[in-house]
Design a protein around this motif. Sequence first.
Motif, PDB file in Angstrom:
ATOM      1  N   ASN A  52       0.990  -1.515  -0.002  1.00 49.39           N
ATOM      2  CA  ASN A  52      -0.195  -0.400   0.396  1.00 49.39           C
ATOM      3  C   ASN A  52       0.904   1.734   0.260  1.00 49.39           C
ATOM      4  O   ASN A  52       0.679   2.678  -0.363  1.00 49.39           O
ATOM      5  N   ASP A  74       1.173   7.327  -6.342  1.00 50.25           N
ATOM      6  CA  ASP A  74       0.185   7.666  -7.108  1.00 50.25           C
ATOM      7  C   ASP A  74       1.086   8.855  -8.358  1.00 50.25           C
ATOM      8  O   ASP A  74       0.690   9.637  -8.003  1.00 50.25           O
ATOM      9  N   ARG A 109      -2.939   5.483  -1.540  1.00 52.61           N
ATOM     10  CA  ARG A 109      -3.244   4.622  -1.625  1.00 52.61           C
ATOM     11  C   ARG A 109      -3.085   4.139   0.014  1.00 52.61           C
ATOM     12  O   ARG A 109      -3.842   3.257   0.264  1.00 52.61           O
ATOM     13  N   TRP A 110      -2.495   4.254   0.697  1.00 49.89           N
ATOM     14  CA  TRP A 110      -1.805   3.487   2.019  1.00 49.89           C
ATOM     15  C   TRP A 110      -2.946   4.669   3.521  1.00 49.89           C
ATOM     16  O   TRP A 110      -3.667   3.722   3.827  1.00 49.89           O
ATOM     17  N   LYS A 120      -6.005   4.757   2.350  1.00 48.88           N
ATOM     18  CA  LYS A 120      -7.542   4.759   2.032  1.00 48.88           C
ATOM     19  C   LYS A 120      -7.820   2.674   2.329  1.00 48.88           C
ATOM     20  O   LYS A 120      -8.823   3.073   3.007  1.00 48.88           O
ATOM     21  N   THR A 121      -6.678   2.415   3.471  1.00 45.76           N
ATOM     22  CA  THR A 121      -6.751   1.404   3.715  1.00 45.76           C
ATOM     23  C   THR A 121      -6.561   1.049   5.027  1.00 45.76           C
ATOM     24  O   THR A 121      -6.998  -0.040   6.175  1.00 45.76           O
TER      25      THR A 121
END
Length: 658
Positions: A21, A25, A40-41, A43-44
């Motif tokens: 993750n 981007d 991206r990190w 989001k999770t």
Amino acid sequence: MRNQFLSANNSEGGNADQSTNDSIDTSLLKDDLYKAVNGRWEKTAKIPADHSSTGGFMDLNDNIDKQLMSDLDELENKNVDSFEAPFSEMLKLYKLAQNFKKRDADGAEPLKPYLEKIEGISNFDDLNAQIVDWVKTGYPLPFGFFVEPDMKNTRVNALFANSASLFLPDRTYYENDNPAYKQLMPILTKTLSQLLILADYSSSEADEIVESAKKFDAAIAPHVKSAEESADYSKMYNPQKFSDFAKSSSHFDINKLASGLFDKVPDQIIVTEPKYFEALDDIANETTFQDMKNWMLVNTVYGAAGTLSEEFRQTGSTFSRALSGKKEATPQKKSAFYLATGTFGQTIGDYYGKKYFGPKAKADVEHMVRNMINVYKNRLQNNTWLGENTKKKAIVKLDKLELHVGYPDHIDQIEYKYHITPENQGGTLFENMSKIGEIGIADNFAKLGKPVDRTRWEMSASTVNAYYDPFKNLIVFPAAILQAPFYSLKQSSSQNYGGIGAVIAHEISHAFDNNGSLFDELGNLNNWWTKEDHEYFTKLADKMIKEFDGIPFAGSKVNGKLTVSENIADGGGLSCANEAAKNEQDFNLYDFFINWAKIWRMKATDQYKQLLLNIDVHAPAELRANVQVKNLDDFYSTFEVKPGDGMYLKPEDRVKIW
């Protein structure tokens, strides 16, 4: 009054994170550097139930806590007396704090003698008759004394006076019909009432005491400084003759208190909040005595909650959880760990530093610091807006800058004074912590008039942070922050400069921010600037205020004045780290800026974001990552940022101070 950088252990500085993750981007790099690196990190990422945030700093803290708890659990199974003090005493305290069966059985009993003492006073004569012991024991008063270096002679410790703390985090919560007050005060009210009920007051008594205490709290609020006002260090220095200060109250026997606490009544006291003491007679008087007494009861119960039963602990943390957005209280075992290691901070730091921090990493970081100081010196020598006299003084200050890396040479002597009475000898957690509090008060007061220990660390080596001490002209980098993503021997030099290099230069910059610039090379409050130079610097600082002020964040706006000191340090730190990175043969500015954004990775609750906006002298992490890079020309060439891109800032609006 130290400028801190905030707010997996490896002996050579950790490993770079390569999680799935963690991918970047690249389509966002020109519009939002922080989101490009961390989106991206984010989001999770999940915020643990007992946390208000997760991410870079918090993840490192969690890893260290987990490792040290495992170590202490293993050592605790051995004979604790086989270890030397104060380590053995820390293990005893850790064990005692974990015994919730006994804590639950004891309930409120250890606290009751303290409450009875407060209940026993009927007027100021009663209070003044025991006021010396009252302060020595740690009972609350609506004012306090503390001993710290004299801001104009930092080699000697002086006496300061400070105001009472408010129930809510800042004065601004009480002003202008603030909706945060309407949201938070009912939660605090319920928390305090429930704690009093646990201490065996009836429900009606508890409600009455809390409402009375809130009246006294409300009387204090208009007269104390806000976080923004407190951020100006120079306004703290208000020396008064002690004989004049003692007249602040016609109800408290301040002369008697001072003569009982110190060898002799000092000639001078430094008053941090003069307006508060001008109003002290209006705040605390015969008419308000009962409200003050109830305020004392409430503060005593609230302060004790974490050292009593599990029901006390859970109830006592209700308000702080609402304030920060935590879903659950800290787990029992971890709370015991925090209590023990928070009390023996230098002891656990010494253990951590010696076991998990390697000499190779220490030498490499010291090399980076020297590089950064050289970059700073070069910049000062070539500065175009400083006059020669100011420039020379600035270089003297830089040359005198002291450095501590890793962990101290010795554990603070006060931790050798802490002796834990175990449960098999009748000791309770509350009584042990109360005794430790008394030792701390006595130790602080005993320093009055004595030379300042300039070798003393104000932060444990196991803390993920760093700081600049303006009173000592000293920068400190604890071992815990010297790991990835801030620093690793496995990272490139550019990554390390984008991480720990920027931290190092940030702390150096504090020597020349709007507060640090007022202190000389010895740490004394001493204006070494020419009038013209300081006026120009103030204009540059105003540009930094304007750059951040009013930026929308978390449903509110950033306070540029509150955060200006840290923003100046961030700007100077990043700029100098950028230059230092380019001095290395393997420099890669893409890696430099990416790691700068990565160290600010943070996912937080809305409540915690709001709290930080109100009281934290640092800008939000996301903005620290995004705004400062816009001031650097190298950022634009590295990512080909052009007008129209989200990260573009017109050249005339870019703030460049150091």
